[in-house]
Each structure stands twice: as C-alpha cells, then as structure tokens.
Design an enzyme around this catalytic site. Structure first.
Site, PDB file in Angstrom:
ATOM      1  N   TYR A  41     -12.905  12.536  -6.093  1.00  0.00           N
ATOM      2  CA  TYR A  41     -11.804  11.959  -6.892  1.00  0.00           C
ATOM      3  C   TYR A  41     -10.911  13.064  -7.454  1.00  0.00           C
ATOM      4  O   TYR A  41      -9.700  13.077  -7.224  1.00  0.00           O
ATOM      5  CB  TYR A  41     -12.356  11.092  -8.039  1.00  0.00           C
ATOM      6  N   LYS A  58      -6.956  14.110  -6.670  1.00  0.00           N
ATOM      7  CA  LYS A  58      -5.904  14.143  -7.698  1.00  0.00           C
ATOM      8  C   LYS A  58      -5.280  15.539  -7.771  1.00  0.00           C
ATOM      9  O   LYS A  58      -4.070  15.688  -7.955  1.00  0.00           O
ATOM     10  CB  LYS A  58      -6.460  13.732  -9.062  1.00  0.00           C
ATOM     11  N   THR A 107      -4.885  13.598 -14.159  1.00  0.00           N
ATOM     12  CA  THR A 107      -6.089  13.579 -14.991  1.00  0.00           C
ATOM     13  C   THR A 107      -6.520  14.988 -15.395  1.00  0.00           C
ATOM     14  O   THR A 107      -6.236  15.961 -14.684  1.00  0.00           O
ATOM     15  CB  THR A 107      -7.234  12.894 -14.203  1.00  0.00           C
ATOM     16  N   ASP A 108      -7.273  15.072 -16.480  1.00  0.00           N
ATOM     17  CA  ASP A 108      -7.854  16.364 -16.881  1.00  0.00           C
ATOM     18  C   ASP A 108      -8.978  16.796 -15.931  1.00  0.00           C
ATOM     19  O   ASP A 108      -9.401  17.956 -15.964  1.00  0.00           O
ATOM     20  CB  ASP A 108      -8.358  16.312 -18.333  1.00  0.00           C
ATOM     21  N   GLU A 109      -9.458  15.862 -15.082  1.00  0.00           N
ATOM     22  CA  GLU A 109     -10.593  16.207 -14.212  1.00  0.00           C
ATOM     23  C   GLU A 109     -10.234  17.270 -13.176  1.00  0.00           C
ATOM     24  O   GLU A 109     -11.116  17.901 -12.605  1.00  0.00           O
ATOM     25  CB  GLU A 109     -11.136  14.950 -13.510  1.00  0.00           C
ATOM     26  N   ASP A 121       0.853  -1.195   0.000  1.00  0.00           N
ATOM     27  CA  ASP A 121       0.000   0.000   0.000  1.00  0.00           C
ATOM     28  C   ASP A 121       0.886   1.242   0.000  1.00  0.00           C
ATOM     29  O   ASP A 121       1.713   1.409   0.906  1.00  0.00           O
ATOM     30  CB  ASP A 121      -0.853  -0.055   1.286  1.00  0.00           C
ATOM     31  N   ALA A 125      -3.832   4.746  -7.891  1.00  0.00           N
ATOM     32  CA  ALA A 125      -4.851   5.691  -7.415  1.00  0.00           C
ATOM     33  C   ALA A 125      -6.166   4.949  -7.238  1.00  0.00           C
ATOM     34  O   ALA A 125      -6.374   3.880  -7.813  1.00  0.00           O
ATOM     35  CB  ALA A 125      -5.051   6.823  -8.432  1.00  0.00           C
TER      36      ALA A 125
HETATM   37  P1  NAD Z   1      -7.280   1.621 -12.022  1.00  0.00           P
HETATM   38  O1  NAD Z   1      -8.301   1.902 -10.988  1.00  0.00           O
HETATM   39  O2  NAD Z   1      -7.607   0.705 -13.157  1.00  0.00           O
HETATM   40  O3  NAD Z   1      -5.961   1.032 -11.339  1.00  0.00           O
HETATM   41  C1  NAD Z   1      -5.441   1.571 -10.161  1.00  0.00           C
HETATM   42  C2  NAD Z   1      -4.385   0.590  -9.620  1.00  0.00           C
HETATM   43  O4  NAD Z   1      -3.825   1.169  -8.442  1.00  0.00           O
HETATM   44  C3  NAD Z   1      -4.963  -0.770  -9.222  1.00  0.00           C
HETATM   45  O5  NAD Z   1      -4.121  -1.817  -9.673  1.00  0.00           O
HETATM   46  C4  NAD Z   1      -4.990  -0.714  -7.702  1.00  0.00           C
HETATM   47  O6  NAD Z   1      -4.852  -1.986  -7.074  1.00  0.00           O
HETATM   48  C5  NAD Z   1      -3.792   0.188  -7.411  1.00  0.00           C
HETATM   49  N1  NAD Z   1      -3.903   0.860  -6.109  1.00  0.00           N
HETATM   50  C6  NAD Z   1      -4.995   1.528  -5.617  1.00  0.00           C
HETATM   51  N2  NAD Z   1      -4.731   1.975  -4.366  1.00  0.00           N
HETATM   52  C7  NAD Z   1      -3.448   1.622  -4.088  1.00  0.00           C
HETATM   53  C8  NAD Z   1      -2.602   1.819  -2.962  1.00  0.00           C
HETATM   54  N3  NAD Z   1      -3.039   2.455  -1.868  1.00  0.00           N
HETATM   55  N4  NAD Z   1      -1.348   1.333  -3.010  1.00  0.00           N
HETATM   56  C9  NAD Z   1      -0.895   0.662  -4.116  1.00  0.00           C
HETATM   57  N5  NAD Z   1      -1.661   0.432  -5.184  1.00  0.00           N
HETATM   58  C10 NAD Z   1      -2.919   0.912  -5.187  1.00  0.00           C
HETATM   59  O7  NAD Z   1      -6.824   3.047 -12.557  1.00  0.00           O
HETATM   60  P2  NAD Z   1      -6.368   3.494 -14.026  1.00  0.00           P
HETATM   61  O8  NAD Z   1      -7.579   3.821 -14.821  1.00  0.00           O
HETATM   62  O9  NAD Z   1      -5.381   2.519 -14.542  1.00  0.00           O
HETATM   63  O10 NAD Z   1      -5.643   4.865 -13.684  1.00  0.00           O
HETATM   64  C11 NAD Z   1      -4.240   4.932 -13.463  1.00  0.00           C
HETATM   65  C12 NAD Z   1      -3.847   6.359 -13.176  1.00  0.00           C
HETATM   66  O11 NAD Z   1      -4.176   7.188 -14.297  1.00  0.00           O
HETATM   67  C13 NAD Z   1      -4.577   6.982 -11.985  1.00  0.00           C
HETATM   68  O12 NAD Z   1      -3.670   7.794 -11.287  1.00  0.00           O
HETATM   69  C14 NAD Z   1      -5.682   7.833 -12.616  1.00  0.00           C
HETATM   70  O13 NAD Z   1      -6.019   8.909 -11.786  1.00  0.00           O
HETATM   71  C15 NAD Z   1      -5.000   8.286 -13.887  1.00  0.00           C
HETATM   72  N6  NAD Z   1      -5.880   8.574 -15.030  1.00  0.00           N
HETATM   73  C16 NAD Z   1      -6.774   7.647 -15.475  1.00  0.00           C
HETATM   74  C17 NAD Z   1      -7.563   7.931 -16.590  1.00  0.00           C
HETATM   75  C18 NAD Z   1      -8.544   6.920 -17.133  1.00  0.00           C
HETATM   76  O14 NAD Z   1      -9.270   7.245 -18.079  1.00  0.00           O
HETATM   77  N7  NAD Z   1      -8.607   5.711 -16.625  1.00  0.00           N
HETATM   78  C19 NAD Z   1      -7.437   9.165 -17.236  1.00  0.00           C
HETATM   79  C20 NAD Z   1      -6.517  10.095 -16.744  1.00  0.00           C
HETATM   80  C21 NAD Z   1      -5.734   9.777 -15.646  1.00  0.00           C
HETATM   81  O1  TDX Z   2     -22.601   3.599 -16.164  1.00  0.00           O
HETATM   82  C1  TDX Z   2     -22.177   4.699 -16.559  1.00  0.00           C
HETATM   83  N1  TDX Z   2     -23.002   5.515 -17.295  1.00  0.00           N
HETATM   84  C2  TDX Z   2     -22.623   6.745 -17.749  1.00  0.00           C
HETATM   85  O2  TDX Z   2     -23.399   7.430 -18.414  1.00  0.00           O
HETATM   86  C3  TDX Z   2     -20.849   5.175 -16.254  1.00  0.00           C
HETATM   87  C4  TDX Z   2     -19.911   4.323 -15.436  1.00  0.00           C
HETATM   88  C5  TDX Z   2     -20.483   6.410 -16.708  1.00  0.00           C
HETATM   89  N2  TDX Z   2     -21.335   7.198 -17.417  1.00  0.00           N
HETATM   90  C6  TDX Z   2     -20.894   8.523 -17.894  1.00  0.00           C
HETATM   91  C7  TDX Z   2     -20.259   9.410 -16.842  1.00  0.00           C
HETATM   92  C8  TDX Z   2     -19.217  10.182 -17.643  1.00  0.00           C
HETATM   93  O3  TDX Z   2     -19.803  11.303 -18.264  1.00  0.00           O
HETATM   94  O4  TDX Z   2     -19.852   8.262 -18.851  1.00  0.00           O
HETATM   95  C9  TDX Z   2     -18.783   9.209 -18.744  1.00  0.00           C
HETATM   96  C10 TDX Z   2     -17.506   8.455 -18.427  1.00  0.00           C
HETATM   97  O5  TDX Z   2     -17.626   7.954 -17.107  1.00  0.00           O
HETATM   98  P1  TDX Z   2     -16.456   7.081 -16.435  1.00  0.00           P
HETATM   99  O6  TDX Z   2     -16.113   5.932 -17.323  1.00  0.00           O
HETATM  100  O7  TDX Z   2     -16.845   6.811 -15.025  1.00  0.00           O
HETATM  101  O8  TDX Z   2     -15.213   8.087 -16.537  1.00  0.00           O
HETATM  102  P2  TDX Z   2     -15.003   9.590 -15.990  1.00  0.00           P
HETATM  103  O9  TDX Z   2     -15.867   9.898 -14.845  1.00  0.00           O
HETATM  104  O10 TDX Z   2     -15.067  10.499 -17.180  1.00  0.00           O
HETATM  105  O11 TDX Z   2     -13.480   9.475 -15.459  1.00  0.00           O
HETATM  106  C11 TDX Z   2     -12.474   8.736 -16.199  1.00  0.00           C
HETATM  107  O12 TDX Z   2     -11.651   9.614 -16.925  1.00  0.00           O
HETATM  108  C12 TDX Z   2     -10.779  10.457 -16.191  1.00  0.00           C
HETATM  109  C13 TDX Z   2     -11.644   7.884 -15.256  1.00  0.00           C
HETATM  110  O13 TDX Z   2     -12.478   7.014 -14.527  1.00  0.00           O
HETATM  111  C14 TDX Z   2     -10.816   8.756 -14.334  1.00  0.00           C
HETATM  112  O14 TDX Z   2      -9.965   7.935 -13.535  1.00  0.00           O
HETATM  113  C15 TDX Z   2      -9.968   9.670 -15.174  1.00  0.00           C
HETATM  114  O15 TDX Z   2      -9.258  10.556 -14.356  1.00  0.00           O
END
Ligand code: NAD
Ligand code: TDX
Length: 335
Positions: free
Chosen positions: A150, A154, A124-126, A59, A83
C-alpha cells in the site's frame, strides 16, 4: 469552479464532498468512483439530489474513460482521493493497489496535463516508513521509506505527481496525512471495526502487542486542511497534515472500551501484521505557519463524536457488515 473528486464514495472523499458542498454551495462537483467494496453511495444521500453534484461510476485505471470525462467536463480542479487504502488487503493481494494507486493516478495526471487542470493529490504519512519510539516526527523533508505494498504504491504516486510538476509544469499540491477517523469510516479499519464489533457484542482483534502508535486526525480537520491547500497552498509543494494525537493502539482501544462501557476481556490479541509499521507521527509546523491550519478537534472529543455517530447510524454499518450496501447503487441508478 468545477471540481473532479475521485473516490468520493469512500470515507474521506464523502466527508470532503459534504464539507465542500456546505462551504462552497455554488461549486459544481463531479464524483468519479469505481464503487469498489469501499465505495458506498449511501454516504452521499444528503447531496445526491443537489443539482451541483454529479456521480459517475468509473475506474481511474481506465485511461480512455478518464480522458473522455476530462474533455467533456472541463474541470478547474482535481481533488484526488481514490485509492485502494487498506494495508492488510495490500499484503494479501497488491495488484489492485498498483492499478488504482499508480496507474490510476498517472491517468489522472496525464488528463489533467492535457486540460491544464490544477491537481491536488491526497497521500499518506505511510510513505515515510516507520518511526522508532523517540525519533522526531515526519515532516516534508523526511526521505521516503515505504514498507507495505500500500505505502509503496502511494509513494510511487507521489513521485509521479512531483514529476508532472517538475517536468511538465502541471500545477500540483500534495498532502501527506496521518490516520483519519470519523463518520463513514469503513469498518475494516481499526476504530470502526472495534466500535462496531463492540456494539455487536463481539471481540476486538488487537495486532501483536498492541503497542504500535498512530497519530489520529478527525476527518473534518483533514477536509479543512485540504481546503486550505487548494485555496492558498504553494504550487509544487507538499504539506504534512497531522492530529497532534499520538496513541498506542492499546491506549486508543482502552478509550473505545471506556466510551462503550466494556472491559478489557473483549480484547483478543492476534498475530501481528507482517512488516507492521511501529509508529507514525507528523510535524505539521509547515501548514500551521504557512496556511494557518491546525487541528481543532481533540482526540477525546473526536472519538466521542465518532462513537456516537456509529451508535446513531447502526443501519449504515450493519448494511456494510452484511453486504447489502452494495445494492444501493442498483436501487438508486437501476443498473
Ligand atoms: P476508502 O478506501 O474509504 O475509499 C476509497 C474510494 O476510492 C472508494 O470509494 C473506492 O470505491 C474508490 N476507488 C478505489 N479504486 C478506484 C478506482 N480504480 N477508480 C475509481 N475509484 C476508486 O479510502 P479513504 O480512507 O477515504 O482514503 C482516501 C484517500 O486518503 C486515499 O488516497 C488514502 O490513501 C488517503 N489517506 C487515507 C487515510 C486514512 O486514515 N483513511 C490517511 C491518509 C491518507
Ligand atoms: O483489526 C485490527 N487490529 C489492529 O490492531 C486492525 C484493522 C488494525 N490494527 C492496528 C494496525 C495499525 O497499527 O491498528 C493500527 C491502525 O490500523 P488501520 O486502521 O488498518 O490503519 P493503518 O494501517 O494505520 O493505515 C491507515 O492510516 C493511513 C489507513 O488505512 C491508510 O489508508 C492511511 O494511509
């Protein structure tokens, strides 16, 4: 080079490990992952016997453990992906988001400073908040305005990373990226949830009016961007990374329905996400001009590849949906 990858068992982290081990096979990788519900070691089957790859379950919020790993392993670089990443979960219970995304990131920064380790932070862009329909896209100078637990967590992490650069001179870079999609995407997020539900013959829950807009980036393009920043990014700088593919959720849903030969009767409009960010868009001019990076996979190609991946990897997502994936670690490591 010896690299610590945090969160390497998640969606983007595991894609990054596959990308990096293929491109730089002589680099040593240590994957530190807590294996939360989102961590899945079966994402990493192809590398688990690679002698240059090592997995540590742990962790990042455990400061003593993080310190010990840094002292023992002597990394040249940290690529920090770990994360809590799902907005809806942060609305239900923000606690783990504070622990992992803020406290965990700070533990890594402190250990990196003690060991003078180069640090790349994946964000993230969020953090920039929500755009109106005609607002210009986010860029590196956009003020922070996070609106969910969230994105607030971040944003806090990004500020700490910059503070360690300005105050202590830690060599850092940050990337703020738009929505990723592709293989190993956990089926709680929009694309993998909708694709797998449709493959199971289930309805797909579209939030609100379905008109929120996201910018979609194929995950391998994101890995290439991080590579470019690690290799050639300017220390202390931030890079915005986007896919040039803005789609409303309804537009994206229609594409998924079409690829799977299903009709709009599969859509179920459900209550909107509280505080739902209306639109994200990224202006990726800086990384294009300075590091010559651009997305190479179009939305149409990326979505088709993604749908095919889920069609061809039914066991992977079935095991997640029925909970069996969490036994994989026990089977592999006997714990
Ligand atoms: P994910 O949720 O799929 O994976 C997160 C990983 O982190 C998992 O393997 C989990 O076990 C691990 N983790 C969580 N808490 C932990 C802890 N306390 N110690 C060690 N490991 C831990 O996430 P993702 O979608 O792969 O995102 C990866 C990174 O990219 C994140 O920082 C997220 O904010 C960022 N990000 C994601 C997106 C997206 O669209 N998914 C977009 C922009 C940025
Ligand atoms: O069941 C759903 N129905 C729906 O309409 C879900 C899960 C999402 N949505 C909508 C919410 C958002 O407008 O779809 C869009 C995308 O949702 P998510 O897949 O939850 O992504 P978002 O909230 O945009 O965030 C993702 O992109 C930025 C990642 O989860 C984040 O980790 C990253 O930082």
């Amino acid at each position: 080079m010896k690299i610590l990858i945090t969160g390497g068992a998640g969606f983007i982290g595991s894609n990054f490990i596959h990308y990096w081990t293929k491109k730089y096979p002589s680099d040593a990788i240590v994957n530190l992952d807590k294996l939360t519900y989102a961590g899945n070691l079966s994402n990493l089957r192809a590398v688990e016997k690679n002698p240059n790859y090592k997995f540590i379950q742990g962790d990042i919020a455990d400061d003593k453990l993080v310190e010990k790993i840094f002292q023992e392993e002597q990394f040249n670089l940290v690529a920090h992906f770990a994360a809590e990443s799902h907005v809806d979960r942060s609305i239900l219970d923000p606690n783990a988001f504070i622990q992992t995304n803020i406290v965990g990131t700070h533990n890594l920064l402190r250990a990196a400073l003690q060991n003078k380790t180069r640090f790349h932070h994946v964000s993230t862009d969020e953090v920039f908040g929500s755009l109106g329909k005609t607002d210009p896209a986010f860029n590196e100078k956009t003020p922070y305005d996070p609106r969910s637990p969230y994105s607030a967590s971040k944003a806090a992490a990004d500020h700490l990373v910059r503070a360690y650069f300005h105050t202590y001179g830690l060599p850092v870079t940050i990337s703020n990226c738009s929505n990723n999609y592709g293989p190993y995407h956990f089926p709680e997020k929009l694309f993998p949830l909708f694709i797998t539900n449709l493959l199971e013959g289930k309805k797909i829950p579209l939030y609100g009016d379905g008109l929120s807009v996201r910018d979609w980036l194929y995950v391998e393009d994101h890995c290439r961007a991080i590579d470019a920043i690690i290799k050639s990014g300017k220390i202390g700088e931030t890079y915005c990374v986007g896919g040039n593919s803005e789609k409303s959720n309804r537009e994206a849903t229609d594409e998924i329905l079409k690829l799977l030969g299903k009709g709009e009767e599969m859509i179920e409009y459900v209550a909107d996400r509280p505080g739902h960010d209306h639109r994200y868009a990224i202006d990726a001019t800086k990384i294009k001009n300075e590091l010559n990076w651009e997305p190479t996979v179009s939305f149409e190609t990326g979505l088709q590849k993604t749908v095919e991946w889920f069609q061809n990897n039914e066991a992977w997502w079935m095991h997640i949906k029925n909970g069996e994936y969490q036994d994989y670690y026990k089977k592999q490591y006997g714990k």
